[in-house]
Every structure is written in structure tokens, then in C-alpha cells.
Design an enzyme around this catalytic site. Structure first.
Site, PDB file in Angstrom:
ATOM      1  N   ASP A 135      54.224  17.053  43.809  1.00  0.00           N
ATOM      2  CA  ASP A 135      55.464  16.455  43.780  1.00  0.00           C
ATOM      3  C   ASP A 135      55.090  15.084  43.770  1.00  0.00           C
ATOM      4  O   ASP A 135      54.528  14.351  44.526  1.00  0.00           O
ATOM      5  CB  ASP A 135      56.444  16.424  45.012  1.00  0.00           C
TER       6      ASP A 135
ATOM      7  N   LYS B  79      56.098   5.576  38.588  1.00  0.00           N
ATOM      8  CA  LYS B  79      56.737   6.539  37.895  1.00  0.00           C
ATOM      9  C   LYS B  79      57.852   6.003  36.834  1.00  0.00           C
ATOM     10  O   LYS B  79      58.207   6.622  35.861  1.00  0.00           O
ATOM     11  CB  LYS B  79      57.552   7.610  38.897  1.00  0.00           C
TER      12      LYS B  79
ATOM     13  N   GLU C 246      62.439  19.066  39.053  1.00  0.00           N
ATOM     14  CA  GLU C 246      62.369  18.895  40.538  1.00  0.00           C
ATOM     15  C   GLU C 246      63.558  19.674  41.306  1.00  0.00           C
ATOM     16  O   GLU C 246      63.409  20.468  42.234  1.00  0.00           O
ATOM     17  CB  GLU C 246      62.481  17.497  40.868  1.00  0.00           C
TER      18      GLU C 246
ATOM     19  N   ASP D  45      69.787  15.392  43.250  1.00  0.00           N
ATOM     20  CA  ASP D  45      68.304  14.990  43.881  1.00  0.00           C
ATOM     21  C   ASP D  45      68.418  13.436  43.376  1.00  0.00           C
ATOM     22  O   ASP D  45      68.437  12.956  42.476  1.00  0.00           O
ATOM     23  CB  ASP D  45      67.550  15.612  43.037  1.00  0.00           C
TER      24      ASP D  45
END
Lengths: 613, 172
Positions: free
Chosen positions: A25, A87, A182, A204
Site C-alpha cells: 500500500d 503521491k 485500493e 476510502d
């Protein structure tokens, strides 16, 4: 078909030649690595027992690179060379990135670069350092090489961001078994654990991205029905909202260091407010005060609202009612905030699940999927059917987008579409591939441009150019084009062109319902312009063809109207264009009627449907 | 020659098909062909898995929707519906479309008017689909021109239905 590796009875595979696969992850705030051992998922800790690796990388002038907690500790003293939340920069161009605490470089094209003491680094390189640190953790812990991994990405990541993630893995020396969304990974973790069949909604909210996915689990197949979200919305934005509140109360950050300290204090306060109702804040001399739960809720409610709108749209896309949903799964550190749980629970009228640690659940699911893809004996027998998050299309006349593969199409997907030439003898055809939901090309993300050359001379409309889009199981696109009559072929691997600013992307990714109004206005103008052009051309052609049917003075009247319409067409007011179209229509009506009398039958039969709009 | 998706799912090439059976056959095949099953395979195997899975997904999409299914059946019989290039339509149909559009423009603010239109369009679609089923499944090739016309009209009605949906959403 993958071969199952079966050991002879009594013999286990040689530990020195055994290869390991893992689930990774790669998060905005923290990253994790997990693997399956003896059919159980183990999330691997570092030497100090921490499973979370802060996604922070520090580059020093002497070439030393530190990753994780050590780098995080240097954040305040060395803010420009210590990169956090990278990210958010993945797959982005210089012009895409707005406010950023680092020194950015990079021109109009190509990925943004971060200037550090050790030189300019791309986000791909920074991410590769994080991946390499996780790889080293696994190899030290298990005593064998990591052969391949499933790496998770937000479901809402676009082509450029997915490609950048894959590139980072390659830089870190990790073979990517699959890029896995994800929320899908989280659903796998919950689904395999408990196995109730039915509909799952995964909410999420991570450090920098928000995803919502709707999945159906039945007979060992996880099928994603729809996905949505916002690639630039997360816990970081909550921290920024708190800082804005403090600034309104007198806080003033003068340097990047001070901004960084304020943001850290905001995150700490937000995390403590999960358990307490009021916390004291001391970031002297920048700011001293208190933050209550009520303050926090007021600051973050607008952000939560945006996530709930996205949830509503996903339900609508999938044609599912709230009452049909079996489980709500919460993923991502930001879902620890009680207000988020409360409001998500309120929308779905159900208590969300969060008993698998929201920080670990994605890595757990990824490890399961890696085990399965590696063909390991005893891996769960399940199949994941995922979808593409954003529509893929091409540019057509008038700067409009023609969707080729609509969002939420199951992947792998392919779609062929035929095009033709516009002019006699046209030898080449340019194709512009875009991604997004908006009608105007300028408001979608430009993915690539390519040309098909060598079309043999033909009259306009005679060539048949077949363009094939193929999206693989990682959600990555491949486009090819072929002229089917002469067999000329052109291939392109999509290398993204990064054309949009962050604000534009946010706008593009936001609920298209919210932006439908502006879209509609721009589209209306474009339609009126196209209609005006069509009208000018049609009347001009009629004048040329049937001059003998003109009444005395009629030519001048019509010519004046054409001139007026041309003038209006150059402006931005669709209403004026519409009026001038109507005026020209009226002025030329008697002439048109005479022409129709002459060729009534033909005119009726061939009447274009667009005239009825 | 056009791709035959009925063969892909081993279903009879008919307009009336069992959608549950279609979904079951898609699932059965995708279980075997999905690229996840070939993650350790050669690059050629993986390429093929992607191509076949994409084809299965595409086939499911084409056959699930009645209009695209009918268009596919016509294509298999060598008849193209040419929606992009041929815009000529039956005058009576166009008049009806025009009247409906006017009703929508005038009644967009009144939910009961929009609901009435939705019912009307749904009725028209049902009737056209039944006629298509008769024409396409009769086993004769006599009146495929009419079938072609019906597909083109249904395409129109589909677009109009979307506009009606938007009107409903906006009214909320």
C-alpha cells in the site's frame, strides 16, 4: 494458466530459493508491505515494531537518502529537502501543481520535478525510494528476495498516475503483478475474512485521495459495479482547513518551516480530537490556542460533504439504492475522525465497519491478491472484476469529446470505433486521446496525441479508420489505429502529456453534476457556433445553386443577414448567435420555400433530423 | 465480417435471449480467461487473456442492451444501421419526436408532465422492441429494412429517455 507449485510430501521448498510476493500500500501519508505466510496475512513491521512507514523521503547534499520516520523527524529543520505526500505529485506536470511546500521545476511538458540538495527528483524517484525501503524490510525479515508485488492505487487514479506508480516500482526493482484499486483491496480483505455475499460500499478517505467503490461479492467473484471519488481530497485538506481556521484567529506562518509546523500541529490536534473533545494547541510563537471538536467539525464538514456527493453519484451510476447495501467499509486514516464515521453512517443509515485497522486493510487485501496471482497453493479461489474510473474518449470536431469507453466499464475492455476522412485526398488523421467526464476536450485530461499517416487518396468520407482502445487489467490504456481499406496501421502506447492544473483536475474529477451547468453553457455556445457555420454554408450553397429562383433584391437582404450572423458567431453569446440564425432563417425562408417547391419530395425525404432539435 | 458475440457465448443468434443465461455464461468464461489467471503466464498468454477478456466484456455489453443487440444482429446479416452518416428518418416519426420535445420543453418544470412523457416513451420503446423481436426472430429475412428503421428510431428514443432522466434529476 498459472501452475500450482506443489511440494513433494515431506519436503518444503528450499528457503534460499523461495521467492516472496507481497502486497504494497503506497500511501500518501504512510506505506505498508504485507505478505501471506501459512495462509495468514502478515503486515511486516520495521525493527522498532512499526508497520507504518511514513511516506517521507529526505535527500541530503552528500547523497544520503533517508526514508520513513527518520526523514519525518527532519521535516521541520530541512523542509525543502524532505518530501512528504509525494503521491499527490505523481503523474502531474509542473503546471498541474498549485501550492506546494517544495521548490518545483519542470517545463510545460513532462512530469514535475522537485529541487533538492541532491538535485532535481521526480515524484516517481521519490516514490521508488519508499518502495525500495519496503522491499528491503521484507527481504531482511523473511531472508529471501521479493520477486513481485501487487501495488495499490486509488481507484480514481488516472492513466498518468497509474503509469507513474508502475514506473516507480520498476525503478525500485519490483515486478508489478498488478496495480490494484485500493477500495477493491479493502473489500477483498473484508470479504475473504467473513464471506457474506452482497453489496459492499467502500469509503476510502486517505491522506490525499478519496475513493468510493461499490462492489458485489457472489460465488467468489468480487465485481466492482461503480467507482468514484476525488484524486485530490483527503486528510491533508482537513489539516489545511484547520490551519485556515487558525490563520483567521491570528496565526501567521512566515516561512515554509513554520507552515510545516502548523500543518503538523493541525494533524496532531485532529488525531487527538478523535478521543478528546477539546485540545490545547501550542505552536509558539506562530500560534497558541485551543481547538474543539465543534471547531474541527465546522472546518471539515464542507470536505465531508464533497465525499458524500461522490457516494451518491456512485450509487446512481450503479443503479443501487442505499437500502440494498449490505456493508459499509471504512478505509484510510482520515476515517478515524468520529465526524466522518457519523456522517457516513448517517448517509447510509448503517454503522460502518472499521474492525480491520483502516491503515492496514488495503495492504492486507493486496497481499491476498498477490498470493493468488502468484499461483500459490492454498490461495483463496476468487476473482476480481474491476472497472475503469474515468471515461476514455477522443477529440471530435468543435473541440468536443466523444466517449469511447465510458467510466465504470469492466476491465479489461476494448472498443473499436470507425472514423472517416473529412476532406478529399486527406492523407493523415490526427487522434487526440483524452480522459474525463466533461463534454469539452479542453476540460478533460489530455492523454496522448498520435497520427495515422499514409492513408491512400480517397474522396472525403470513403476511408474507414478503425481506432481500437484497449484497457488492460491494471487500468492502463493502449490505442491502435488502422485504415481498414488500405491496411495502414499506426500504434501508440499512451504516454501521458500532463496538460492540466490541479484546480482543473479537481474540477474534472468532481461530481459532474456540480459542473453540469458550466459545461452546458460552453456546450451551448459550441453548438450554436456549429449551427451557425452549417447555416452560413447551406445558404451560401443554395444561393450558388439556384440563383435563378431569387427574387429581385433578395440576394442583398440574405447577404446582409449572413454577414450579421458571421459577426455574431465570432462572439461568445449563444443567444445572439441563435437570434442571428433565426434572422437569416427568416430572410431566406421565401427563397428556401421556392427551392423546396422545386424539389419537394427530395427535400422532405432527406430532411436532416438535426433540424428538429 | 463482424464479430459474432452470440457465438462467443454459445447463444442462439436471436433478439429474445435469456439475460440471466447471458450473465452466467459471461461469468463462466471470464473466470477462465481473466488476466489474473495468467499472471505467471508468458507474455503471449497474458496478451491473449487481456484480448479475450476484453472481448467477453464487450460482448456482454453489446448483447445485454436490446438496441445494441438488434444492431449486432443486423450487422451479422450484413446490414449497417449507419447512425452517424445517414440522418434520414421517417417523417411521421420525426414529427412525433418534435411534438414530444416541445412537450418536454414546455412541461420541464412539471413533474407529472415529465412522468407522462416517460411513460409514453417507454410504451413506444416496448412496442418497437416487440416488433423488432418479431422481425428478427421470425427466421425470415423479408423485412429487415423495417428492423433497421426500428433500431435507428430506438436509438433516438434512448437519447430522449436520457434527456428525460436529466429533467427528472434537475427537478429534484
Amino acid at each position: 494458466m498459472a501452475l500450482l507449485q506443489i511440494s513433494e510430501p515431506g519436503q518444503s521448498p528450499d528457503p534460499h530459493t523461495r521467492k516472496f510476493v507481497a502486497g504494497i500500500d503506497l500511501g500518501t501519508t504512510n506505506s505498508l508491505i504485507a505478505t501471506v505466510r501459512e495462509r495468514e496475512v502478515v503486515v511486516l513491521p520495521d525493527g522498532a515494531g512499526d508497520v507504518l512507514l511514513p511516506s517521507v523521503v529526505r535527500f541530503e547534499a552528500n547523497g544520503r537518502v533517508t526514508v520513513g520516520r527518520a526523514a519525518q523527524q527532519a521535516e521541520i529543520e530541512d523542509p525543502l529537502n524532505t518530501i512528504a505526500s509525494v503521491k499527490r505529485l505523481m503523474g502531474r506536470g509542473r503546471t498541474d501543481v498549485g501550492d506546494c511546500p517544495y521548490r518545483l521545476a519542470g517545463g510545460a511538458e513532462g512530469m514535475v520535478r522537485i529541487e533538492t540538495a541532491a538535485g532535481a527528483k521526480t515524484p516517481v524517484e521519490v516514490s521508488a525510494q519508499i518502495l525500495a525501503a519496503l522491499k528491503a524490510r521484507l527481504e531482511e525479515t523473511l531472508g529471501g528476495p521479493l520477486s513481485a508485488a501487487v501495488i495499490t492505487v486509488p481507484a480514481y487514479f488516472d492513466e498518468a498516475q497509474r503509469q507513474a506508480t508502475k514506473d516507480a516500482a520498476r525503478l525500485a526493482g519490483i515486478e508489478v503483478l498488478r496495480l490494484l484499486n485500493e477500495p477493491t483491496a479493502a473489500a477483498v480483505a473484508y470479504g475473504l475474512d467473513r464471506n457474506p455475499e452482497g453489496l459492499y460500499c467502500v469509503y476510502d478517505l486517505g491522506g490525499g485521495t478519496f475513493d468510493v467503490s461499490l462492489l458485489r461479492l457472489s460465488e467468489g467473484v468480487f465485481e466492482v459495479l461503480a467507482t468514484g471519488g476525488d484524486a485530490a481530497l483527503g486528510g491533508d485538506d482537513m489539516d489545511a482547513a484547520i490551519v485556515t481556521l487558525w490563520t483567521a484567529r491570528g496565526a501567521q506562518a512566515r516561512t515554509p518551516e513554520e507552515s510545516r509546523r502548523l500543518l503538523r500541529a493541525a494533524r496532531a490536534a485532529r488525531e487527538r480530537l478523535s478521543l478528546e473533545t477539546e485540545v490545547a494547541v501550542d505552536v509558539a510563537p506562530i500560534y497558541t490556542g485551543a481547538l474543539s471538536r465543534t471547531d474541527l467539525e465546522a472546518a471539515i464538514d464542507p470536505l465531508i460533504d464533497r465525499t458524500l456527493v461522490a457516494c451518491g453519484r456512485v450509487l446512481k451510476d450503479a443503479g443501487v439504492r442505499i437500502a440494498d447495501i449490505g456493508e459499509i467499509v471504512l478505509v484510510g486514516g482520515a476515517t478515524r475522525t468520529p465526524r466522518v464515521r457519523e456522517r457516513v453512517g448517517g448517509l447510509f443509515r448503517k454503522t460502518p465497519l472499521h474492525d480491520i485497522d483502516p491503515d492496514r486493510v488495503v495492504a492486507v487485501g493486496a497481499a491476498r491478491q498477490a498470493d493468488l496471482l502468484a499461483g500459490n497453493a492454498g490461495a483463496a479461489d476468487m476473482l476480481l472484476l474491476d472497472v475503469i474510473p474515468l471515461s476514455l474518449g477522443i477529440e471530435i470536431m468543435g473541440g468536443l469529446t466523444e466517449k469511447i469507453i465510458p467510466r465504470n466499464s469492466p476491465i479489461p475492455a476494448s472498443r473499436a470505433q470507425d472514423f472517416t476522412t473529412y476532406k478529399d485526398g486527406q492523407g493523415a488523421l490526427a487522434i487526440h486521446v483524452v480522459q474525463g467526464e466533461r463534454d469539452l476536450v479542453a476540460e478533460c485530461r489530455s492523454l496522448a496525441r498520435f497520427e495515422l499517416r499514409g492513408i491512400p487518396p480517397m474522396v472525403a468520407g470513403a476511408a474507414r479508420i478503425r481506432v481500437t482502445f484497449q484497457v488492460d487489467a491494471d487500468g492502463l490504456l493502449n490505442v491502435s489505429a488502422q485504415e481498414t481499406k488500405a491496411g495502414v496501421e499506426s500504434h501508440v502506447t499512451v504516454r501521458p502529456s500532463f496538460g492540466l492544473s490541479d484546480a482543473e483536475i479537481e474540477r474534472m474529477l468532481r461530481d459532474s453534476m456540480a459542473s453540469a451547468e458550466a459545461d452546458a453553457a460552453a456546450r451551448t455556445l459550441r453548438e450554436q457556433q456549429v449551427e451557425a457555420d452549417r447555416m452560413i454554408e447551406a445558404v451560401g450553397a443554395a444561393l450558388a445553386a439556384d440563383e435563378d429562383l431569387l427574387a429581385p433584391g433578395e440576394r442583398d437582404t440574405i447577404a446582409a443577414r449572413i454577414a450579421a450572423l458571421k459577426e455574431a458567431r465570432g462572439g461568445e453569446d449563444p443567444q445572439r448567435i441563435r437570434e442571428q440564425i433565426a434572422a437569416l432563417d427568416r430572410a431566406s425562408a421565401p427563397f428556401a420555400a421556392r427551392r423546396m417547391d422545386v424539389g419537394l419530395e427530395r427535400a422532405m425525404k432527406g430532411r436532416s433530423v438535426t433540424e428538429f432539435r | 465480417m463482424a464479430r459474432n458475440y452470440f457465438e462467443l457465448f454459445e447463444l442462439p443468434a436471436r433478439f429474445n435471449i435469456d439475460l440471466k443465461e447471458l450473465a452466467a455464461r459471461h461469468r463462466e468464461r471470464i473466470r477462465v480467461w481473466h488476466p489474473d489467471r495468467y499472471a505467471q503466464g508468458s507474455s503471449e498468454e497474458r496478451r491473449r487473456a487481456v484480448a479475450v477478456s476484453a472481448d467477453l466484456n464487450d460482448g456482454l455489453k453489446v448483447l445485454r442492451d436490446p438496441v445494441s443487440r438488434a444492431r449486432h444482429l443486423l450487422a451479422l446479416r450484413g446490414i449497417s444501421t449507419d447512425e452517424d452518416t445517414d440522418t434520414s428518418m421517417d417523417a411521421g416519426f420525426l414529427m412525433e419526436q418534435m411534438a414530444w420535445r416541445e412537450r418536454l420543453e414546455e412541461g420541464v418544470a412539471r413533474p407529472e408532465e415529465v412522468a407522462a412523457l416517460i411513460a409514453l416513451v417507454a410504451q413506444s420503446r416496448d412496442a418497437k422492441e416487440s416488433e423488432l423481436a418479431r422481425l428478427l426472430d421470425s427466421g425470415q429475412t423479408t423485412d429487415l429494412d423495417r428492423a433497421r428503421e426500428l433500431v435507428r428510431e430506438l436509438q433516438f428514443l434512448e437519447r430522449f429517455t436520457r434527456e428525460l432522466d436529466c429533467a427528472v434529476t434537475e427537478a429534484l
